[in-house]
Design a protein around this motif. Structure first.
Motif, mmCIF file in Angstrom:
data_model
loop_
_atom_site.group_PDB
_atom_site.id
_atom_site.type_symbol
_atom_site.label_atom_id
_atom_site.label_comp_id
_atom_site.label_asym_id
_atom_site.label_seq_id
_atom_site.Cartn_x
_atom_site.Cartn_y
_atom_site.Cartn_z
ATOM 1 N N TYR A 174 37.904 41.981 36.265
ATOM 2 C CA TYR A 174 36.906 42.720 37.028
ATOM 3 C C TYR A 174 36.354 41.802 38.124
ATOM 4 N N SER A 175 36.420 40.515 37.855
ATOM 5 C CA SER A 175 35.815 39.486 38.703
ATOM 6 C C SER A 175 36.687 39.090 39.894
ATOM 7 N N SER A 176 36.091 39.020 41.071
ATOM 8 C CA SER A 176 36.810 38.570 42.255
ATOM 9 C C SER A 176 37.221 37.113 42.133
ATOM 10 N N GLY A 177 36.355 36.283 41.555
ATOM 11 C CA GLY A 177 36.658 34.862 41.445
ATOM 12 C C GLY A 177 37.926 34.606 40.666
ATOM 13 N N SER A 178 38.066 35.248 39.525
ATOM 14 C CA SER A 178 39.279 35.088 38.709
ATOM 15 C C SER A 178 40.497 35.639 39.427
ATOM 16 N N ALA A 179 40.325 36.730 40.126
ATOM 17 C CA ALA A 179 41.444 37.325 40.860
ATOM 18 C C ALA A 179 41.913 36.405 41.977
ATOM 19 N N ILE A 180 40.983 35.841 42.710
ATOM 20 C CA ILE A 180 41.336 34.933 43.803
ATOM 21 C C ILE A 180 42.078 33.724 43.257
ATOM 22 N N ASP A 181 41.545 33.111 42.208
ATOM 23 C CA ASP A 181 42.213 31.959 41.593
ATOM 24 C C ASP A 181 43.616 32.327 41.134
ATOM 25 N N HIS B 138 47.209 30.855 42.565
ATOM 26 C CA HIS B 138 48.121 30.165 41.641
ATOM 27 C C HIS B 138 49.415 30.943 41.409
ATOM 28 N N GLY B 139 49.623 32.023 42.165
ATOM 29 C CA GLY B 139 50.871 32.775 42.072
ATOM 30 C C GLY B 139 50.964 33.741 40.913
ATOM 31 N N VAL B 140 49.822 34.076 40.322
ATOM 32 C CA VAL B 140 49.802 35.001 39.194
ATOM 33 C C VAL B 140 49.350 36.377 39.686
ATOM 34 N N PRO B 141 50.150 37.420 39.495
ATOM 35 C CA PRO B 141 49.749 38.758 39.917
ATOM 36 C C PRO B 141 48.480 39.210 39.190
ATOM 37 N N VAL B 142 47.766 40.122 39.823
ATOM 38 C CA VAL B 142 46.460 40.544 39.315
ATOM 39 C C VAL B 142 46.399 42.061 39.163
ATOM 40 N N ILE B 143 45.720 42.469 38.112
ATOM 41 C CA ILE B 143 45.321 43.870 37.971
ATOM 42 C C ILE B 143 43.808 43.867 38.110
ATOM 43 N N THR B 144 43.310 44.471 39.179
ATOM 44 C CA THR B 144 41.872 44.525 39.408
ATOM 45 C C THR B 144 41.344 45.874 38.953
ATOM 46 N N ILE B 145 40.255 45.833 38.237
ATOM 47 C CA ILE B 145 39.703 47.040 37.636
ATOM 48 C C ILE B 145 38.687 47.724 38.552
ATOM 49 N N ASP B 146 38.152 46.993 39.503
ATOM 50 C CA ASP B 146 37.088 47.524 40.351
ATOM 51 C C ASP B 146 37.473 47.452 41.823
ATOM 52 N N GLU B 147 37.186 48.513 42.570
ATOM 53 C CA GLU B 147 37.483 48.549 44.003
ATOM 54 C C GLU B 147 36.723 47.479 44.781
ATOM 55 N N GLY B 148 35.620 46.993 44.236
ATOM 56 C CA GLY B 148 34.824 45.964 44.904
ATOM 57 C C GLY B 148 35.409 44.568 44.763
ATOM 58 N N ASN B 149 36.450 44.423 43.965
ATOM 59 C CA ASN B 149 37.085 43.128 43.783
ATOM 60 C C ASN B 149 37.757 42.716 45.090
ATOM 61 N N ALA C 87 40.277 41.014 45.638
ATOM 62 C CA ALA C 87 41.741 41.037 45.570
ATOM 63 C C ALA C 87 42.303 42.451 45.439
ATOM 64 N N TYR C 88 41.460 43.445 45.415
ATOM 65 C CA TYR C 88 41.897 44.828 45.208
ATOM 66 C C TYR C 88 43.025 45.262 46.154
ATOM 67 N N PRO C 89 42.962 44.890 47.438
ATOM 68 C CA PRO C 89 44.013 45.352 48.358
ATOM 69 C C PRO C 89 45.415 44.830 48.048
ATOM 70 N N ILE C 90 45.528 43.708 47.352
ATOM 71 C CA ILE C 90 46.860 43.141 47.101
ATOM 72 C C ILE C 90 47.156 43.013 45.605
ATOM 73 N N SER C 91 46.618 43.937 44.826
ATOM 74 C CA SER C 91 46.811 43.860 43.376
ATOM 75 C C SER C 91 47.165 45.221 42.795
ATOM 76 N N SER C 92 47.591 45.189 41.538
ATOM 77 C CA SER C 92 47.766 46.432 40.789
ATOM 78 C C SER C 92 46.381 46.942 40.424
ATOM 79 N N LYS C 93 46.287 48.233 40.130
ATOM 80 C CA LYS C 93 44.976 48.838 39.864
ATOM 81 C C LYS C 93 44.808 49.389 38.460
ATOM 82 N N THR C 94 45.890 49.500 37.704
ATOM 83 C CA THR C 94 45.800 50.107 36.375
ATOM 84 C C THR C 94 46.544 49.274 35.332
ATOM 85 N N LEU C 95 46.143 49.427 34.085
ATOM 86 C CA LEU C 95 46.804 48.717 32.996
ATOM 87 C C LEU C 95 48.234 49.207 32.767
#
Length: 109
Positions: free
Chosen positions: A27-34, A38-49, A51-59
């Motif tokens: 949910y956190s932007s900080g963890s998503a950015i890190d 580090h080359g690890v894909p992200v699933i962001t749960i919140d549109e306010g994150n 990293a939302y524009p360059i991540s997956s959105k659902t589990l």
């Protein structure tokens, strides 16, 4: 879901956990950015994150998460850095100095 590990940053650092992570769900932007840096894909749960524009959105994408290209990550970092420093700091090169090592690493891979 199998093989899921909760990381709270207490027993091991996020950076250490990311060394073996396939994907980061956050949910956190900080963890998503890190994670992305580090080359690890992200699933962001919140549109306010951030990293939302360059991540997956659902589990549902857990097994095959979206992995941004280097160009997408570079553009995203450019936009992100533009929002984090004021003009005098940017004019002095502070923003570039902080991002340059990671940008160089991404370009050289």
């Amino acid at each position: 879901y199998k093989n899921i590990t909760w990381s709270d940053g207490i027993e091991t650092s996020l950076e250490e956990d990311l060394r073996t992570a396939k994907v980061c769900v956050t949910y956190s932007s900080g963890s998503a950015i890190d994670s992305i840096i580090h080359g690890v894909p992200v699933i962001t749960i919140d549109e306010g994150n951030f990293a939302y524009p360059i991540s997956s959105k659902t589990l549902e994408s857990l097994d095959e998460p979206y992995c941004a290209t280097k160009d997408e990550v570079n553009q995203w970092l450019n936009r992100l850095s533009y929002c984090q420093w004021n003009r005098p700091e940017m004019a002095k090169g502070i923003a570039f100095g902080q991002l340059y090592p990671k940008i160089k690493e991404l370009i050289e891979e």
